[in-house]
Design a protein around this motif. Structure first.
Motif, PDB file in Angstrom:
ATOM      1  N   PRO A 665       0.822  -1.211   0.000  1.00 33.23           N
ATOM      2  CA  PRO A 665       0.000   0.000   0.000  1.00 33.23           C
ATOM      3  C   PRO A 665       0.855   1.258   0.000  1.00 33.23           C
ATOM      4  CG  PRO A 665      -0.002  -1.012   2.167  1.00 33.23           C
ATOM      5  CD  PRO A 665       0.709  -1.960   1.260  1.00 33.23           C
ATOM      6  N   ASP A 666       0.252   2.370  -0.416  1.00 29.66           N
ATOM      7  CA  ASP A 666       0.953   3.646  -0.431  1.00 29.66           C
ATOM      8  C   ASP A 666       1.475   3.967   0.962  1.00 29.66           C
ATOM      9  OD1 ASP A 666       0.359   3.896  -3.084  1.00 29.66           O
ATOM     10  OD2 ASP A 666      -1.327   5.266  -2.800  1.00 29.66           O
ATOM     11  N   GLY A 667       2.697   4.493   1.009  1.00 27.60           N
ATOM     12  CA  GLY A 667       3.303   4.861   2.281  1.00 27.60           C
ATOM     13  C   GLY A 667       4.065   3.737   2.933  1.00 27.60           C
ATOM     14  N   TYR A 668       4.025   2.547   2.353  1.00 26.19           N
ATOM     15  CA  TYR A 668       4.712   1.399   2.937  1.00 26.19           C
ATOM     16  C   TYR A 668       5.643   0.733   1.927  1.00 26.19           C
ATOM     17  CZ  TYR A 668       1.779   1.907   7.011  1.00 26.19           C
ATOM     18  OH  TYR A 668       1.168   2.412   8.142  1.00 26.19           O
ATOM     19  N   GLY A 669       6.213   1.531   1.036  1.00 25.66           N
ATOM     20  CA  GLY A 669       7.157   0.995   0.075  1.00 25.66           C
ATOM     21  C   GLY A 669       8.433   0.528   0.742  1.00 25.66           C
ATOM     22  N   PRO A 670       9.219  -0.294   0.056  1.00 25.58           N
ATOM     23  CA  PRO A 670      10.444  -0.847   0.648  1.00 25.58           C
ATOM     24  C   PRO A 670      11.481   0.243   0.904  1.00 25.58           C
ATOM     25  CG  PRO A 670      10.268  -1.450  -1.669  1.00 25.58           C
ATOM     26  CD  PRO A 670       8.971  -0.821  -1.301  1.00 25.58           C
ATOM     27  N   SER A 671      11.907   0.364   2.161  1.00 23.37           N
ATOM     28  CA  SER A 671      12.852   1.408   2.544  1.00 23.37           C
ATOM     29  C   SER A 671      14.288   1.059   2.182  1.00 23.37           C
ATOM     30  CB  SER A 671      12.766   1.672   4.053  1.00 23.37           C
ATOM     31  OG  SER A 671      13.135   0.504   4.782  1.00 23.37           O
ATOM     32  N   GLY A 672      14.554  -0.231   1.962  1.00 20.45           N
ATOM     33  CA  GLY A 672      15.864  -0.617   1.465  1.00 20.45           C
ATOM     34  C   GLY A 672      16.887  -0.981   2.512  1.00 20.45           C
ATOM     35  N   GLY A 673      16.511  -1.079   3.786  1.00 19.45           N
ATOM     36  CA  GLY A 673      17.460  -1.393   4.848  1.00 19.45           C
ATOM     37  C   GLY A 673      17.762  -2.872   4.952  1.00 19.45           C
ATOM     38  N   SER A 674      18.207  -3.292   6.133  1.00 18.89           N
ATOM     39  CA  SER A 674      18.711  -4.662   6.277  1.00 18.89           C
ATOM     40  C   SER A 674      17.625  -5.707   6.050  1.00 18.89           C
ATOM     41  CB  SER A 674      19.335  -4.850   7.666  1.00 18.89           C
ATOM     42  OG  SER A 674      18.349  -4.855   8.686  1.00 18.89           O
ATOM     43  N   ARG A 675      16.386  -5.388   6.400  1.00 22.44           N
ATOM     44  CA  ARG A 675      15.321  -6.375   6.155  1.00 22.44           C
ATOM     45  C   ARG A 675      15.153  -6.629   4.670  1.00 22.44           C
ATOM     46  NH1 ARG A 675       9.631  -5.998   5.401  1.00 22.44           N
ATOM     47  NH2 ARG A 675       9.534  -3.815   6.058  1.00 22.44           N
ATOM     48  N   ALA A 764      28.805  16.087   1.661  1.00 28.07           N
ATOM     49  CA  ALA A 764      28.820  14.811   0.952  1.00 28.07           C
ATOM     50  C   ALA A 764      29.395  13.739   1.856  1.00 28.07           C
ATOM     51  CB  ALA A 764      29.642  14.933  -0.316  1.00 28.07           C
ATOM     52  N   VAL A 765      28.769  12.572   1.850  1.00 25.87           N
ATOM     53  CA  VAL A 765      29.252  11.468   2.681  1.00 25.87           C
ATOM     54  C   VAL A 765      29.190  10.167   1.901  1.00 25.87           C
ATOM     55  CG1 VAL A 765      28.622  12.527   4.881  1.00 25.87           C
ATOM     56  CG2 VAL A 765      26.948  11.132   3.680  1.00 25.87           C
ATOM     57  N   GLY A 766      29.992   9.209   2.332  1.00 28.80           N
ATOM     58  CA  GLY A 766      29.895   7.850   1.837  1.00 28.80           C
ATOM     59  C   GLY A 766      29.028   7.028   2.770  1.00 28.80           C
ATOM     60  N   GLY A 767      29.142   5.725   2.659  1.00 32.09           N
ATOM     61  CA  GLY A 767      28.360   4.847   3.525  1.00 32.09           C
ATOM     62  C   GLY A 767      26.954   4.641   3.013  1.00 32.09           C
ATOM     63  N   GLY A 768      26.085   4.162   3.904  1.00 29.49           N
ATOM     64  CA  GLY A 768      24.708   3.892   3.526  1.00 29.49           C
ATOM     65  C   GLY A 768      24.027   2.999   4.533  1.00 29.49           C
ATOM     66  N   SER A 769      22.823   2.601   4.231  1.00 23.98           N
ATOM     67  CA  SER A 769      22.053   1.733   5.117  1.00 23.98           C
ATOM     68  C   SER A 769      22.732   0.369   5.250  1.00 23.98           C
ATOM     69  CB  SER A 769      20.635   1.550   4.559  1.00 23.98           C
ATOM     70  OG  SER A 769      19.982   2.779   4.416  1.00 23.98           O
ATOM     71  N   SER A 770      22.722  -0.172   6.465  1.00 24.96           N
ATOM     72  CA  SER A 770      23.281  -1.491   6.770  1.00 24.96           C
ATOM     73  C   SER A 770      24.753  -1.613   6.422  1.00 24.96           C
ATOM     74  CB  SER A 770      22.476  -2.593   6.071  1.00 24.96           C
ATOM     75  OG  SER A 770      21.233  -2.738   6.703  1.00 24.96           O
ATOM     76  N   ILE A 771      25.429  -0.477   6.346  1.00 23.36           N
ATOM     77  CA  ILE A 771      26.877  -0.419   6.194  1.00 23.36           C
ATOM     78  C   ILE A 771      27.417   0.051   7.539  1.00 23.36           C
ATOM     79  CG2 ILE A 771      28.719   0.881   5.029  1.00 23.36           C
ATOM     80  CD1 ILE A 771      26.971   0.816   2.521  1.00 23.36           C
ATOM     81  N   VAL A 772      28.628  -0.345   7.898  1.00 24.77           N
ATOM     82  CA  VAL A 772      29.170   0.043   9.203  1.00 24.77           C
ATOM     83  C   VAL A 772      29.152   1.560   9.346  1.00 24.77           C
ATOM     84  CG1 VAL A 772      31.164  -0.062  10.731  1.00 24.77           C
ATOM     85  CG2 VAL A 772      30.555  -2.052   9.345  1.00 24.77           C
ATOM     86  N   ASP A 773      29.595   2.283   8.317  1.00 20.30           N
ATOM     87  CA  ASP A 773      29.452   3.738   8.290  1.00 20.30           C
ATOM     88  C   ASP A 773      28.010   4.025   7.894  1.00 20.30           C
ATOM     89  OD1 ASP A 773      29.805   6.442   8.263  1.00 20.30           O
ATOM     90  OD2 ASP A 773      31.089   6.500   6.491  1.00 20.30           O
ATOM     91  N   ALA A 774      27.141   4.013   8.877  1.00 23.31           N
ATOM     92  CA  ALA A 774      25.703   3.880   8.660  1.00 23.31           C
ATOM     93  C   ALA A 774      25.017   5.217   8.393  1.00 23.31           C
ATOM     94  CB  ALA A 774      25.063   3.183   9.858  1.00 23.31           C
ATOM     95  N   THR A 775      25.300   5.785   7.231  1.00 25.00           N
ATOM     96  CA  THR A 775      24.600   6.991   6.794  1.00 25.00           C
ATOM     97  C   THR A 775      23.392   6.545   5.982  1.00 25.00           C
ATOM     98  OG1 THR A 775      26.055   7.101   4.866  1.00 25.00           O
ATOM     99  CG2 THR A 775      26.681   8.399   6.795  1.00 25.00           C
ATOM    100  N   ALA A 776      22.311   6.273   6.667  1.00 22.70           N
ATOM    101  CA  ALA A 776      21.159   5.612   6.054  1.00 22.70           C
ATOM    102  C   ALA A 776      20.409   6.542   5.106  1.00 22.70           C
ATOM    103  CB  ALA A 776      20.213   5.115   7.142  1.00 22.70           C
ATOM    104  N   TRP A 777      19.711   5.938   4.162  1.00 23.00           N
ATOM    105  CA  TRP A 777      18.806   6.660   3.273  1.00 23.00           C
ATOM    106  C   TRP A 777      17.620   5.763   2.987  1.00 23.00           C
ATOM    107  CZ3 TRP A 777      18.370   4.653  -1.856  1.00 23.00           C
ATOM    108  CH2 TRP A 777      19.310   3.672  -2.174  1.00 23.00           C
ATOM    109  N   ASP A 778      16.514   6.361   2.602  1.00 23.49           N
ATOM    110  CA  ASP A 778      15.253   5.640   2.431  1.00 23.49           C
ATOM    111  C   ASP A 778      15.004   5.421   0.947  1.00 23.49           C
ATOM    112  OD1 ASP A 778      12.655   4.712   2.287  1.00 23.49           O
ATOM    113  OD2 ASP A 778      11.877   6.105   3.780  1.00 23.49           O
ATOM    114  N   ALA A 779      15.071   4.169   0.520  1.00 23.81           N
ATOM    115  CA  ALA A 779      14.927   3.854  -0.899  1.00 23.81           C
ATOM    116  C   ALA A 779      13.531   4.133  -1.430  1.00 23.81           C
ATOM    117  CB  ALA A 779      15.281   2.384  -1.132  1.00 23.81           C
ATOM    118  N   SER A 780      12.552   4.289  -0.558  1.00 21.38           N
ATOM    119  CA  SER A 780      11.187   4.559  -1.012  1.00 21.38           C
ATOM    120  C   SER A 780      10.879   6.044  -1.108  1.00 21.38           C
ATOM    121  CB  SER A 780      10.179   3.903  -0.059  1.00 21.38           C
ATOM    122  OG  SER A 780      10.209   4.522   1.216  1.00 21.38           O
ATOM    123  N   SER A 781      11.841   6.896  -0.753  1.00 19.49           N
ATOM    124  CA  SER A 781      11.574   8.331  -0.627  1.00 19.49           C
ATOM    125  C   SER A 781      11.777   9.121  -1.909  1.00 19.49           C
ATOM    126  CB  SER A 781      12.466   8.931   0.459  1.00 19.49           C
ATOM    127  OG  SER A 781      13.829   8.931   0.040  1.00 19.49           O
TER     128      SER A 781
END
Length: 855
Positions: A665-675, A764-781
Motif C-alpha cells: 500500500p501507499d506509504g509502505y514501500g520498501p525502505s531498502g534497509g537490512s530487512r 557529501a558522505v559515503g556509507g549507507g544503510s546497513s553499512i558500518v558507516d551507517a549513513t542511512a537513506w530511504d529507498a522509497s523516498s
C-alpha cells in the motif's frame, strides 16, 4: 508535509519573515544573532552554590565542569547547558508535554503532535516517576533545574536564543517558563519513543496484509534472523541466561477469517506518525558498539567504540561534557566525561576513571497494538465489559483558540485511533465472529508505566565493574539498550537491560501471539503476563572470543534466553565488524586508530548479494551498459567519490520498486534497509518467484533477470539526467548528502537569510544503510539524502584515557552564530575524530576558556 518537517513555518508566516528579516539584515542582524552568545570566560554568579565551580572549554567549546559537591556539579551543568542549548531544551520539553502549539502558534502539524502526545500522557507519566526515584537522583534533577533557571533569570527571550526572535515575527513570544525537574524526566519518554523496537514492523505487517492478504506471503517480507550467516551478540554459553527459555509464538495453523478493520485501523498510523522524532525514526536508526579485550590491543587494556545512528539535526543530538568532583568521594562520586543530552543531568554514554560504556538499541518489542471491540463506554474482554476511562485535555495555541481533547483509555492503553486517522493496522486479520460493535486501537507501551531510568543513568556514571552495570541495568526500564563496557583493570562485558513484556503462546489465535501483529483486545490470552525478570536478561563477562559486537542484531541464538523480539536488525553491520575485528586481532595488536577505521568502513553487503548476479546479465546497448561496466571493477565500497556506488544505489531503488512496491500500500514501500537486503538475498536464488513480477506491467510476467536488467538500464538513464552523461564522472557523495536541519526553522520554504543561518551547509558522505558507516537513506523516498547517521563517534582507550577520541555530528553550541555550531560537521563527514582529554592535567592543558562560577 513530511514527518521531518512537522514544525516548519507556514507560507504566510514566511512572507512576514522575509520582509522583517531583510530589514534586520541591513540594520541589526549582527546584534540580533550574536546577542544570545554566552560569556564563557571570566566570573559569573550562580546562586545556590556551596563553593566556586570551574568551567573550562577546549578549542571546540566543549566544557569540563569541576565542583566540590555533587549538587554544585549538577547545578553548574544545568547552567552551562542553558548557556549553550536552551532553545533545544525548550523545544524538547514542549514536544514531550504536548505543548508545541504554545511555542510555534497555529500550525496543523504541531497541533496533531500535541494531540497524540497528550493522548499518550508522557508528562503525566514523568510526574509519577518523580516519587520513584532515589533521593540523590531527585536532588541532582533539582540542582540541574536550579542551574538552568539561574541562567534564565532576568533575560528576555531574544537574549537566550535567536530562535525566539525569529518566532516573535509570527507569534507572541513570552519569557520561557522555569525549568522543572520533571521536564528532564519527560525527555526520557521521547528517547524511548524513537527507540521503541518493532513498532514500525508491526504496522508494516498489518499494512502489507491489507494488500497481500496472506500471512504466509507477508512473512516472506519479514524473514527470520539469518543466524547461519550473521552471528548474534552472544553465543549460547556466554551468559547465565543460556538455560532460560520462553515460548513466543504460535506454531498452530491460524484461523484468519475476514477483516472489517479498514476505517478503524486507518486512524492509528497517521496519529502516531504525527509525533515529532527528536532522535530520529525509521530506516537507519540503530547503533554500532564493540569492545576488545586487552589481549588483542596495543595498550594491553581494552578498547571500546560506539557510534549511535540517530536522526540528523542542527544542533546535533548530543552535548559533549566532562563532569568532575574536585575530590572524588562517596558524597561527590563523579569523574565522568562523554555525551549528554541537553536537559538531562549526567552523561548518557562515555567513561569515568575506571569504566567505559557504550549503548546500542536492543530493539526489544516493548509496544503492542490491541484491537479493541468497543461497546458503548466499554470494550469487551473475554465476553464481559471492560471500562474505558476518559480525561479532558486543553491544548493552548499561541495566537489561536484553545483546543479541547477527550482522551480515552482501555485496559490496554490509550485509544490512539481516537486522535487522528490511523493507516496501516487497518486490515490486520480478525475472525468473523470477533465480538463487539466497532473497532478502536489501543497502544500498550512499557514507557507509559513509571520507571527509574534516571536512577540508572546516574548509577552508570559512577559504575566501576560488571556488578555495578548489572545493578544499574535492572533500573534502566526504557528505552531498552545493549550495554557494552570495559574497565581499566582489564575486563570487558555485555549487559541487556530494559522492561520487556512477557507474552503467552496462543496456539489457535487469529494471529501470531509473539508481538509481531496487532493483538485481539477482547481475548485475555493476548494480554501481557508481566515482565522479564532483570536477573535473566542476557549478559556476559570476558567471553573467550576476546571481543563483543553489538549492532542491533539478535542478542542470543534462537530459543535461548528470554524472548525479546522477533524483529532484529538483520546483522550485516555486526557481521562486518566481527570480520574486521577477527582480521585485526590476528598477529597485530589493535589500536585506537584501527577502531576508528572500522567505524568508517563503507563496504556494501548489498553489493555482495547483487553485483555477481548483475554482472551475469546482458545489456546490448553500449550506452545502457556503461553503469554495468562500473560494477566490473568496483571494490564494493560505498565511498563518497565512487561512481559505481552511485549507480548501484540507483539500481537498488529500481529493483525494490519493480519487485515489491507494486504489492504494497501507499506509504509502505520498501525502505531498502537490512530487512530488504535479507528479503532479496533469499529471492536471488528464486528467479521465478512471484515477487519478481512487476504488476505495473499488465500482460507481462517478469522474472528476476528481467527486473534486474531493466533496473540497470533505468538507473543509467536516471543518473544521466541527475549527474551527467559520463558515467565515470558520477559520484555517490553528490547525491548522498547529510543536511542537518533545525527542528523548527529548517524548511526549504524559509527565506534564505534564515535558512542559511539556522542550517549548516550539506556535506557529501559515503556509507549507507546497513553499512558500518551507517549513513542511512530511504529507498522509497525518491531521494538518496541521509535520514540517519552516526550521531557521534567515540573510541575509549582503557589503558590511557587521554588517548581516547571523539567527534559529534555538528558542534558543542546550539547558537547558530557560534563558531562551535557546526565546526565538527566537516571533520565528522570525513571520518575524522579529535583528541578526548580526560585527566586533570590533560583537560587543563587543553583549556582555551575558563569561567568561574561563584556562589
Amino acid at each position: 508535509m513530511s514527518r521531518r518537517r512537522l514544525l516548519r513555518l507556514s507560507l504566510t508566516t514566511v512572507a512576514v519573515v522575509v520582509v522583517v528579516a531583510l530589514v534586520a539584515v541591513v540594520v541589526s542582524a549582527t546584534i540580533v544573532v550574536r546577542r544570545p552568545l554566552p560569556e564563557v570566560a571570566g566570573e559569573q554568579q550562580l546562586p545556590g552554590l556551596d563553593a566556586t565551580v570551574s568551567v573550562t572549554r577546549d578549542e571546540r567549546g566543549v566544557p569540563t565542569i569541576t565542583a566540590t559537591t555533587a549538587q554544585d556539579l549538577f547545578r553548574a551543568q544545568g547552567y552551562v547547558a542553558a548557556q549553550d542549548r536552551f532553545f533545544e531544551m525548550d523545544y524538547r520539553r514542549h514536544v514531550t508535554a504536548g505543548r508545541l502549539s504554545e511555542l510555534v502558534g497555529e500550525n496543523e502539524d504541531a497541533l496533531a503532535a500535541d494531540k497524540v502526545i497528550r493522548t499518550f500522557g508522557w508528562r503525566e507519566v514523568a510526574e509519577q516517576e518523580w516519587d520513584l526515584l532515589q533521593p540523590a537522583t531527585r536532588e541532582a534533577l533539582q540542582a540541574y533545574a536550579d542551574g538552568v533557571n539561574a541562567y534564565l533569570d532576568g533575560k528576555d527571550p531574544g537574549a537566550i536564543a535567536v530562535e525566539y526572535s525569529v518566532l516573535g515575527l509570527q507569534t507572541t513570544v513570552r519569557a520561557p517558563r522555569e525549568w522543572d525537574p520533571v521536564d528532564s524526566l519527560a525527555w526520557l519518554k521521547a528517547m524511548a519513543w524513537d527507540l521503541r523496537g518493532n513498532y514500525d514492523a508491526e504496522l508494516e505487517r498489518a499494512a502489507s496484509y491489507s494488500s497481500v492478504g496472506d500471512i504466509a506471503r507477508v512473512d516472506q517480507l519479514f524473514p527470520a534472523y539469518p543466524q547461519d550467516l550473521n552471528l548474534p551478540i552472544l553465543a549460547a554459553g556466554d551468559g547465565p541466561v543460556a538455560e532460560v527459555q520462553q515460548a513466543a509464538a504460535s506454531t498452530e495453523p491460524l484461523d484468519l477469517g475476514s477483516s472489517d478493520l479498514q476505517e478503524a485501523m486507518a486512524s492509528a498510523a497517521a496519529a502516531l506518525a504525527a509525533v515529532p522524532h527528536v532522535m530520529g525514526d525509521g530506516e537507519g536508526v540503530g547503533s554500532n558498539s564493540w569492545v576488545v579485550s586487552g589481549e588483542f590491543t596495543e595498550s594491553g587494556k581494552p578498547l571500546l567504540a560506539n557510534d549511535p545512528h540517530l536522526g540528523i539535526s542542527a544542533p546535533g543530538i548530543w552535548e559533549q561534557v566532562g563532569l568532575r568532583c574536585a575530590e572524588v568521594s562517596a558524597d561527590c562520586p563523579y569523574d565522568v566525561s562523554g555525551f549528554a543530552f541537553a536537559g538531562l543531568p549526567g552523561v548518557v554514554i562515555g567513561h569515568n576513571a575506571e569504566l567505559a560504556w557504550g549503548l546500542t538499541n536492543l530493539g526489544a518489542d516493548v509496544t503492542d497494538f490491541f484491537i479493541e471491540r468497543v461497546d458503548g463506554d466499554a470494550t469487551l474482554l473475554d465476553g464481559a465489559p471492560a471500562p474505558i476511562t476518559e480525561r479532558q485535555e486543553v491544548i493552548r495555541v499561541n495566537g489561536g483558540d484553545d483546543v479541547h481533547l477527550t482522551v480515552r483509555e482501555s485496559v490496554h492503553g490509550p485509544l490512539v485511533s481516537d486522535v487522528l486517522d490511523l493507516v496501516g493496522v487497518s486490515t490486520a486479520p480478525v475472525p468473523d465472529d470477533a465480538p463487539g460493535r466497532g473497532f478502536q486501537v489501543a497502544l500498550r507501551w512499557t514507557a507509559l508505566q513509571p520507571g527509574r531510568t534516571m536512577d540508572a543513568v546516574l548509577a552508570i556514571n559512577v559504575a566501576k565493574d560488571a556488578e555495578d552495570i548489572q545493578e544499574a541495568a535492572a533500573l534502566f526500564d526504557v528505552p531498552s539498550q545493549n550495554i557494552v563496557f570495559a574497565t581499566t583493570d582489564g575486563h570487558i562485558g555485555y549487559q541487556a537491560p530494559g522492561r520487556i513484556p512477557v507474552r503467552s503462546t496462543v496456539p489457535t489465535g487469529p494471529v501470531p501471539s509473539n508481538g509481531t501483529w496487532p493483538r485481539p483486545g477482547w481475548d485475555s490470552r493476548y494480554d501481557w503476563q508481566g515482565f522479564v525478570d532483570p536477573a535473566t536478561m542476557p549478559r556476559a563477562l570476558d567471553p573467550a572470543e576476546g571481543f563483543i559486537v553489538t549492532a542491533n542484531q539478535a542478542v542470543l541464538p534462537a530459543g535461548v534466553g528470554p524472548f525479546l523480539t522477533a524483529d532484529w536488525d538483520y546483522g550485516y553491520r555486526a557481521q562486518r565488524i566481527r570480520e574486521l575485528l577477527s582480521s585485526a586481532t590476528g598477529e597485530d595488536k589493535v589500536s585506537v586508530a584501527d577502531m576508528g577505521e572500522i567505524q568508517v568502513d563503507q563496504h556494501s553487503p548489498f553489493a555482495d548479494v547483487l553485483v555477481p548476479v548483475l554482472l551475469e546479465l546482458d545489456i546490448e546497448d553500449s550506452f545502457d551498459d556503461d553503469g554495468q561496466e562500473l560494477l566490473r571493477t568496483w571494490d564494493r565500497v560505498q565511498s563518497a567519490d565512487s561512481a559505481a556506488a552511485a549507480y548501484f544505489a540507483a539500481v537498488w531503488v529500481d529493483v525494490l520498486e519493480a519487485a515489491f512496491a507494486d504489492d504494497l500500500p501507499d506509504g509502505y514501500g520498501p525502505s531498502g534497509g537490512s530487512r530488504w537486503l535479507e528479503v532479496v538475498r533469499r529471492l536471488v536464488d528464486e528467479p521465478a518467484s512471484p515477487w519478481w513480477d512487476d504488476k505495473s506491467t499488465p500482460g507481462v510476467v517478469e522474472g528476476r533477470d528481467e527486473v534486474l536488467t531493466r533496473a540497470m538500464v533505468d538507473a543509467r538513464l536516471q543518473l544521466t539526467a541527475q549527474l551527467g552523461r559520463e558515467a565515470t564522472d558520477w559520484r555517490w557523495g553528490k547525491v548522498h548528502v547529510a543536511a542537518p536541519e533545525h527542528p523548527v526553522l529548517g524548511g526549504s520554504s524559509l527565506p534564505g537569510v534564515v535558512r542559511d543561518l539556522m542550517n549548516p551547509d550539506p556535506v557529501a558522505v559515503g556509507g549507507g544503510s546497513s553499512i558500518v558507516d551507517a549513513t542511512a537513506w530511504d529507498a522509497s523516498s525518491g531521494s538518496f539524502a541521509v535520514t540517519a547517521a552516526p550521531s557521534m563517534r567515540m573510541v575509549v582507550d582503557l589503558g590511557d584515557l587521554d588517548a581516547s577520541t571523539w567527534v559529534t555530528l555538528t558542534g558543542a553550541s546550539g547558537h547558530p552564530a557560534s563558531v562551535h555550531y557546526a565546526d565538527q560537521l566537516g571533520p565528522w563527514s570525513r571520518g575524522e575524530t579529535f583528541p578526548w582529554p580526560f585527566t586533570r592535567a590533560a583537560t587543563e592543558a587543553d583549556a582555551r576558556d575558563r569561567l568561574t562560577l561563584t556562589p
